[in-house]
Design an enzyme around this catalytic site. Sequence first.
Site, PDB file in Angstrom:
ATOM      1  N   GLU A 170       9.208  16.233  15.294  1.00  0.00           N
ATOM      2  CA  GLU A 170      10.038  15.849  14.278  1.00  0.00           C
ATOM      3  C   GLU A 170       9.328  16.826  13.005  1.00  0.00           C
ATOM      4  O   GLU A 170       8.395  16.841  12.879  1.00  0.00           O
ATOM      5  CB  GLU A 170       9.651  14.428  13.781  1.00  0.00           C
ATOM      6  CG  GLU A 170      10.380  13.859  12.419  1.00  0.00           C
ATOM      7  CD  GLU A 170       9.817  12.615  11.865  1.00  0.00           C
ATOM      8  OE1 GLU A 170       8.576  12.160  11.895  1.00  0.00           O
ATOM      9  OE2 GLU A 170      10.744  11.835  11.409  1.00  0.00           O
ATOM     10  N   GLU A 172       8.538   0.621  11.486  1.00  0.00           N
ATOM     11  CA  GLU A 172       9.788   1.439  11.470  1.00  0.00           C
ATOM     12  C   GLU A 172       9.107   3.032  11.333  1.00  0.00           C
ATOM     13  O   GLU A 172       8.446   3.309  10.318  1.00  0.00           O
ATOM     14  CB  GLU A 172      10.287   1.306  10.016  1.00  0.00           C
ATOM     15  CG  GLU A 172      10.986  -0.049   9.957  1.00  0.00           C
ATOM     16  CD  GLU A 172      11.969  -0.282  10.966  1.00  0.00           C
ATOM     17  OE1 GLU A 172      12.533   0.484  11.400  1.00  0.00           O
ATOM     18  OE2 GLU A 172      12.516  -1.639  11.091  1.00  0.00           O
ATOM     19  N   LYS A 183       0.858  -1.066  -0.186  1.00  0.00           N
ATOM     20  CA  LYS A 183       0.032   0.001   0.079  1.00  0.00           C
ATOM     21  C   LYS A 183       0.730   1.142   0.092  1.00  0.00           C
ATOM     22  O   LYS A 183       1.507   1.633   0.988  1.00  0.00           O
ATOM     23  CB  LYS A 183      -0.987   0.078   1.298  1.00  0.00           C
ATOM     24  CG  LYS A 183      -2.198   0.547   1.354  1.00  0.00           C
ATOM     25  CD  LYS A 183      -2.280   2.029   0.658  1.00  0.00           C
ATOM     26  CE  LYS A 183      -1.946   3.218   1.879  1.00  0.00           C
ATOM     27  NZ  LYS A 183      -1.788   4.528   1.454  1.00  0.00           N
ATOM     28  N   CYS A 185      13.842   9.377   7.386  1.00  0.00           N
ATOM     29  CA  CYS A 185      13.441   9.186   8.699  1.00  0.00           C
ATOM     30  C   CYS A 185      14.800   9.379   9.604  1.00  0.00           C
ATOM     31  O   CYS A 185      14.733   9.562  10.904  1.00  0.00           O
ATOM     32  CB  CYS A 185      12.870   7.909   9.013  1.00  0.00           C
ATOM     33  SG  CYS A 185      14.017   6.381   8.081  1.00  0.00           S
TER      34      CYS A 185
HETATM   35  P1  NAD Z   1       2.285   8.330   7.443  1.00  0.00           P
HETATM   36  O1  NAD Z   1       2.262   7.722   8.820  1.00  0.00           O
HETATM   37  O2  NAD Z   1       1.031   9.894   7.407  1.00  0.00           O
HETATM   38  O3  NAD Z   1       1.674   7.352   6.428  1.00  0.00           O
HETATM   39  C1  NAD Z   1       2.438   6.385   6.058  1.00  0.00           C
HETATM   40  C2  NAD Z   1       1.595   5.434   5.298  1.00  0.00           C
HETATM   41  O4  NAD Z   1       0.674   4.754   6.117  1.00  0.00           O
HETATM   42  C3  NAD Z   1       0.855   5.922   4.035  1.00  0.00           C
HETATM   43  O5  NAD Z   1       0.901   5.012   2.914  1.00  0.00           O
HETATM   44  C4  NAD Z   1      -0.549   6.206   4.613  1.00  0.00           C
HETATM   45  O6  NAD Z   1      -1.480   5.994   3.598  1.00  0.00           O
HETATM   46  C5  NAD Z   1      -0.807   5.121   5.535  1.00  0.00           C
HETATM   47  N1  NAD Z   1      -1.856   5.097   6.777  1.00  0.00           N
HETATM   48  C6  NAD Z   1      -2.188   6.426   7.026  1.00  0.00           C
HETATM   49  N2  NAD Z   1      -3.156   5.984   8.032  1.00  0.00           N
HETATM   50  C7  NAD Z   1      -3.302   4.864   8.232  1.00  0.00           C
HETATM   51  C8  NAD Z   1      -3.784   3.660   8.885  1.00  0.00           C
HETATM   52  N3  NAD Z   1      -4.959   4.229   9.894  1.00  0.00           N
HETATM   53  N4  NAD Z   1      -3.691   2.472   8.928  1.00  0.00           N
HETATM   54  C9  NAD Z   1      -2.828   2.028   7.858  1.00  0.00           C
HETATM   55  N5  NAD Z   1      -1.961   2.843   7.150  1.00  0.00           N
HETATM   56  C10 NAD Z   1      -2.224   3.959   7.010  1.00  0.00           C
HETATM   57  O7  NAD Z   1       3.559   8.919   7.230  1.00  0.00           O
HETATM   58  P2  NAD Z   1       4.244   9.861   5.571  1.00  0.00           P
HETATM   59  O8  NAD Z   1       3.657  11.160   6.216  1.00  0.00           O
HETATM   60  O9  NAD Z   1       3.686   8.967   4.653  1.00  0.00           O
HETATM   61  O10 NAD Z   1       5.823   9.530   5.891  1.00  0.00           O
HETATM   62  C11 NAD Z   1       6.665  10.343   6.872  1.00  0.00           C
HETATM   63  C12 NAD Z   1       7.026   9.601   8.303  1.00  0.00           C
HETATM   64  O11 NAD Z   1       7.531   8.388   7.900  1.00  0.00           O
HETATM   65  C13 NAD Z   1       7.940  10.333   9.127  1.00  0.00           C
HETATM   66  O12 NAD Z   1       7.440  10.119  10.351  1.00  0.00           O
HETATM   67  C14 NAD Z   1       9.242   9.571   9.038  1.00  0.00           C
HETATM   68  O13 NAD Z   1       9.865   9.781   9.980  1.00  0.00           O
HETATM   69  C15 NAD Z   1       8.419   8.129   8.725  1.00  0.00           C
HETATM   70  N6  NAD Z   1       9.549   7.288   8.083  1.00  0.00           N
HETATM   71  C16 NAD Z   1      10.259   6.229   9.001  1.00  0.00           C
HETATM   72  C17 NAD Z   1      11.057   5.412   8.402  1.00  0.00           C
HETATM   73  C18 NAD Z   1      11.720   4.503   9.071  1.00  0.00           C
HETATM   74  O14 NAD Z   1      12.359   3.379   8.328  1.00  0.00           O
HETATM   75  N7  NAD Z   1      11.843   4.176  10.432  1.00  0.00           N
HETATM   76  C19 NAD Z   1      11.346   5.525   6.997  1.00  0.00           C
HETATM   77  C20 NAD Z   1      10.743   6.596   6.250  1.00  0.00           C
HETATM   78  C21 NAD Z   1       9.612   7.520   6.688  1.00  0.00           C
END
Ligand code: NAD
Length: 495
Positions: free
Chosen positions: A399, A268, A193, A302
Amino acid sequence: MTDITLLPQVEAFLRRRHTLFIDGGYVQSHSSQTLEVINPATDQVIAHVADADAADVDAAVESARRGFQQWSQVAPAVRGNVLLKLADLLERNREELAQIETCQSGKIIQVSRAFEVDQAAHFLRYYAGWATKISGQTLTPSLPSFAGERYTAFTLREPVGVVVGIVPWNFSTMIAIWKLASALVTGCSIIIKPSEFTPLTILRIAELAVDAGLPAGALNVLTGSGRVGQALVEHPGTDKVSFTGSVPTGIAVGRSAASAGLTRATLELGGKNSAGFLRDVDLDTAVNGIIEAGFLHSGQICAAAERFFAHRSQIEPLMARLSERLGKLHIGSPLDERTEFGPVTNRQHQRKLEGFFAKARAENNTIIHGGKPMDRPGCYVEPTVILANSLNDSLLNEETFGPIATFLPYDTEEELLALMNHTPYGLSASLWTNDLSKALRMVPAIHAGTVWVNMHTLLDPAVPFGGVKSSGIGREFGSAFIDDYTELKSVMIRY
Ligand code: NAD
């Protein structure tokens, strides 16, 4: 501005009526809802994708269950070869994939080529190597024999089943590849997804995976909003979720997975990562380190550092030299090969960053460089350097996920460690020093899943990666991923 010319196949791909990728091919969504994909460098809508509904989720899960039955029976060496072929196909289609990625995410083209394609291929090959090396153990049971009987035991490593891979927008290809490679090499099937902001590149990669020999159903891609991710996590037909994204969404996903019959979850999540510069580091090395740690891909990584600590005697010259370097960055179109700093990935994120600039001003932080959106079309914000007043300031705690480096001075190394650890997160951290002996003594005191010395942000598939504290649960890469994608079955025999 000298943008590269988009390849004809990229233009043609963007013009497609994008559908879902289920059972080895594109299928229409049951839903009539679509989502716009917007190029953040131009504000133009470049494509529409389906916003999948519950019937699509059912179809993808049924396909993935059939895919799992078939794929889990495929010999490990053959599974590894499919991943190797997919890596070759990524490279063969390098420019096409990089251009699609840059158009949807605003990532500068050099970063799309180097990370979203070349690094993704490197990770695929690393995982492919594991295919033939995942085994159980033979064990010697411990209990004494009562009447001359004997016991022996062994373990089997079995794939967990259907994996849901939920991907954020910052590295839409590379993070999807981490997830699909971990799942496929262990014999699981996977439903990806992607983020609603960056759904395109992985749809093209799904086609390439079929060309590489992956059977129908082993990889499905469902586009849509977070609702689709939630429906997949809650579906009784899925066995594991591998989530990468923000901390609040990750916590919600962890809860949903537990309520859905203890579906396994690896999370993650984000962080607020620290970089500490010891006094012996010269200013040029420190400035190069800060650019690497905080400004690659406009800080939308991240593992990037957002909290910077330098010795009180050095902080002012360091920030002045950093400001001078940032002032010389070539800021421009991500399709211009000279560009070093491009837009952030979406308007929502740009507004969030403007909110952080306002907080910094409201809390009387000193803005040394930048601190504003840029007066040009697209989602641009200035690379920014801020001097905070105290450890409690918002910019040292929340963040930003953007190109904002916030500084605070320290006086002693004990204080530096306390400052670095003063956060509920623990994804990564870095120490910068020429005194390796000192660094090795300090590393165990730093609370983070990864501690880098004289480097920051570089991920290697051979080195496990994941967070402590609120930054997540589980590890990717190395051999550590095997525990998360397989069940350990014990077999005991009396004879
Ligand atoms: P987000 O949490 O808004 O969304 C991530 C994904 O989750 C998207 O595909 C979104 O559609 C989906 N999603 C949203 N609500 C959901 C729910 N209730 N249930 C299941 N899926 C759902 O994050 P973002 O804004 O896309 O990405 C940025 C964040 O990701 C930052 O906080 C960053 O630090 C983190 N990140 C972490 C890593 C790591 O490896 N630790 C890597 C990259 C990004």
